[in-house]
Enzyme design. Sequence first.
Site, PDB file in Angstrom:
ATOM      1  CG  ASP A   8      -0.247  -0.165   2.529  1.00  0.00           C
ATOM      2  OD1 ASP A   8       0.858   0.384   2.697  1.00  0.00           O
ATOM      3  OD2 ASP A   8      -0.795  -0.855   3.404  1.00  0.00           O
ATOM      4  CE  LYS A  14      -3.788  -2.038   1.448  1.00  0.00           C
ATOM      5  NZ  LYS A  14      -4.781  -1.327   2.240  1.00  0.00           N
TER       6      LYS A  14
END
EC number: 2.7.6.1
Length: 322
Positions: A173, A196
């Site tokens: 991330d 994401k």
Amino acid sequence: MSFSDLKLFALSSNKELAERVAQEIGIELGKSSVRQFSDGEIQVNIEESIRGKHVFILQSTSSPVNDNLLEILIMVDALKRASAESVNVVMPYYGYARQDRKARAREPITSKLVANMLEVAGVDRLLTIDLHAAQIQGFFDIPVDHLMGAPLIADYFERRGMVGSDYVVVSPDHGGVTRARKLAEFLKTSIAIIDKRRSVDKMNTSEVMNIIGKVEGKTCILIDDMIDTAGTICHAADALAEAGAVEVYASCTHPVLSGPATDNIQKSAIKKLVVLDTIYLPEERLIDKIEQISIAHLLGDAIVRIHEKRPLSPLFDIEKKI
């Protein structure tokens, strides 16, 4: 070197790690016991004199989080009342670190509350590794020594020749980019990022959206600070495999591994998950895909440096991994 005025105690969460740390330092673990009454109350007994000693307590606030946290607070109170010269908490995994801000209205900031409780109990110093949010250090008015797990993880992959342009370090991330960049510096690789979107309806679930960076034909090494249910890391690994990655490895400092984590890992594209032993893993959690490496030497070195009033900065040197 004499450590006659240094004491290391273990509570319930990390007894094996504490034994290894004591061996690294060259001392015996302090004598203490923890018991729980039938109504759930916890009692801690210190079974030797610690008057005038510099005491270190090793305990992660992993599951059962609240019991482990309360054990620390009770132990600190007992040590203070027994005239310890200083009380230092070695908390490899700092529970409640994900509750570090108000994400929605009327939410608590529980990681700050934990900091307050530790200070009020009488803790003089905190030693921890890879806080979920580094700014948690600012919640404390006492010294906080914040170690990094990346050098140990880098050493694992470097010893296996996993360095250079055929490899890419991947952050699952945007929040982990700094951590991924650090590991990439160690291994001399490029980096990639998984973009994401986390579901707002279900806790501990996430949806992989996009890969930023070149991974086709590469061996990918995912790195995160912690893996809980393993949904994020497994979805990321599967996305990398679909994007043409040759192999996918994963790594983290804190293997929380709650709920369906091991099943998710077993079914995923992850070839090997490398974790540190900040959290004790029972045998049923140590599946073939998981390899756990010890932080005992790192913690032992840090404790000795703190005790001898020497700098911890050499433990962060990129060119001189642990």
